[in-house]
Motif scaffolding. Structure first.
Motif, PDB file in Angstrom:
ATOM      1  N   ASP A 119      -3.574  -0.047  -5.036  1.00  0.00           N
ATOM      2  CA  ASP A 119      -4.417   0.932  -5.578  1.00  0.00           C
ATOM      3  C   ASP A 119      -4.684   0.470  -7.127  1.00  0.00           C
ATOM      4  OD1 ASP A 119      -4.343   2.636  -3.700  1.00  0.00           O
ATOM      5  OD2 ASP A 119      -2.697   3.745  -4.211  1.00  0.00           O
ATOM      6  N   THR A 166       0.733  -1.235   0.030  1.00  0.00           N
ATOM      7  CA  THR A 166      -0.048  -0.063   0.032  1.00  0.00           C
ATOM      8  C   THR A 166       0.830   1.232   0.108  1.00  0.00           C
ATOM      9  OG1 THR A 166      -0.017  -0.110   2.478  1.00  0.00           O
ATOM     10  CG2 THR A 166      -1.851  -1.185   1.257  1.00  0.00           C
ATOM     11  N   ALA A 211       0.659   5.759  -7.351  1.00  0.00           N
ATOM     12  CA  ALA A 211      -0.147   4.718  -6.769  1.00  0.00           C
ATOM     13  C   ALA A 211       0.582   3.407  -6.239  1.00  0.00           C
ATOM     14  CB  ALA A 211      -1.249   4.508  -7.876  1.00  0.00           C
ATOM     15  N   ARG A 218       2.638   4.411  -1.126  1.00  0.00           N
ATOM     16  CA  ARG A 218       2.479   5.467  -2.058  1.00  0.00           C
ATOM     17  C   ARG A 218       3.815   6.306  -2.131  1.00  0.00           C
ATOM     18  NH1 ARG A 218      -3.664   7.276  -1.220  1.00  0.00           N
ATOM     19  NH2 ARG A 218      -4.762   5.508  -2.185  1.00  0.00           N
ATOM     20  N   LEU A 257     -11.239   5.929  -6.929  1.00  0.00           N
ATOM     21  CA  LEU A 257     -10.696   4.829  -5.957  1.00  0.00           C
ATOM     22  C   LEU A 257     -11.017   5.114  -4.596  1.00  0.00           C
ATOM     23  CD1 LEU A 257      -8.576   2.727  -6.075  1.00  0.00           C
ATOM     24  CD2 LEU A 257      -6.779   4.526  -5.278  1.00  0.00           C
TER      25      LEU A 257
END
Length: 360
Positions: free
Chosen positions: A267, A63, A263, A65, A147
């Motif tokens: 994502d 996850t 992303a 970013r 999203l």
């Protein structure tokens, strides 16, 4: 009621659609298909849409970013920002209750832009997480993916506010408004006020009452946000809505935080597969691919019309319905549209059945 032979008039496009039904096994011929449509339009149409596959397990995916850019939009301003494919834009409330107008262009071809009408048709009046932002015909491609959305209070029904609105309705000679804010923000990339398109209104609480829409106060709070993931390189243009004398942003103009990230693996994996269609046309397929540089419209003396599938010619097909089937057809109440023309009534039932079966 006695059995009757009903003459069904179909053009080649209509026949092609029904022939695909026959090829799919819905019936062995047009006669049987018409009878099935009448029967199931009364008793219930079974869906032929594919069953959605279960959502994949994304729990093991990263996850993380990577920050790319950030900006604070002050009241009365907007900002054009490049969001590359695989990056996402996060639009966050700093104080809360602030509407955001949003425009989106293909970074490499500004004539491809978000089409509010197409997005509204596919996702309804209040798009939210899991929905796409679609470009205008003839491209009709998914440009961005919604999203995340902590409020789901978005609108694709109301137009952007404008200088004329505030002069004509409120008497202002000058007033902050979304069209002028968008125009100024887009000017950084060479676009003109004519290039501003209908806004995707984020954090706008709208309801439909009777035949009219209405804007209500909103309940977003500090930290509420929307995240839009780019499926192509885009120029994304958010602006602080300029409406401070109406309920849109609860009678105040407030700042917003804009952040762009690369992303995460998770994502990207959350975006559903989007099919590609031959009819998603690019300028290379246009008969006139050149953008006009002058504003006046002049007739092309060499123009020769080339409309699709013209001429449209209908062909008659006889369908025999027994007495009970004729009685069922009559019970649908289509006489108010077609009088006693049973052929037109039956055609309506067949294609209404197809819509229900294949489109839901």
């Amino acid at each position: 009621m006695t059995a009757q032979t009903i003459t069904l008039s179909l053009n080649p496009q209509q026949r092609e659609l029904l022939e695909r039904c026959l090829a799919a096994g819905d019936a062995h011929d047009l006669q049987a298909l018409a009878q099935r449509a009448v029967r199931e339009w009364k008793d219930g149409v079974p869906s032929a849409r594919p069953v959605p596959e279960p959502a994949p397990d994304l729990s093991a995916m990263s996850t993380r970013r990577t920050p790319v850019a950030s900006h604070v939009l002050q009241p009365g301003t907007g900002k054009a920002m490049e969001v590359k494919q695989g990056q996402l834009m996060r639009i966050e409330q700093i104080e809360g209750a602030q509407c955001v107008d949003f425009n989106c262009f293909n970074l490499h071809d500004y004539r491809e832009f978000m089409h509010v009408g197409r997005t509204r048709t596919l996702h309804g009046f209040n798009p939210g997480p899991g929905d796409f932002l679609w470009s205008a015909p003839p491209r009709e491609r998914a440009m961005m993916y919604l999203l995340a959305d902590t409020v789901r209070c978005n609108d694709v029904m109301f137009p952007r506010c404008s200088a004329n609105l505030y002069e004509s309705a409120y008497g202002f000679a000058r007033h902050t408004n979304c069209h002028d804010i968008q125009s100024e923000a887009q000017r950084e990339y060479g676009l003109t006020p004519d290039d501003v398109h209908d806004s995707f209104n984020l954090f706008m609480n709208t309801v439909i009452e009777g035949t009219r829409g209405r804007i209500e106060r909103q309940t977003s709070r500090a930290g509420d946000h929307v995240e839009l993931l780019a499926l192509m390189d885009v120029l994304a243009v958010p602006n602080v809505c300029g409406a401070d004398v109406m309920r849109t942003s609860n009678f105040a103009l407030k700042p917003l935080k804009i952040e762009i990230y690369q992303a995460s693996e998770r994502d990207l994996a959350e975006v559903p597969a989007v099919p590609e269609w031959a009819t998603q046309r690019t300028p290379a397929q246009f008969r006139q691919p050149q953008i006009k540089v002058d504003r006046a419209l002049r007739r092309d003396p060499g123009y020769r019309a080339k409309f699709v599938n013209v001429p449209i010619v209908e062909r008659a097909h006889d369908v025999l319905l027994d007495g009970a089937e004729c009685e069922v057809l009559s019970s649908f109440g289509l006489q108010q549209y077609y009088g006693q023309d049973q052929g037109r009534q039956l055609r309506d039932v067949i294609f209404s059945w197809w819509e229900k079966r294949y489109l839901g």
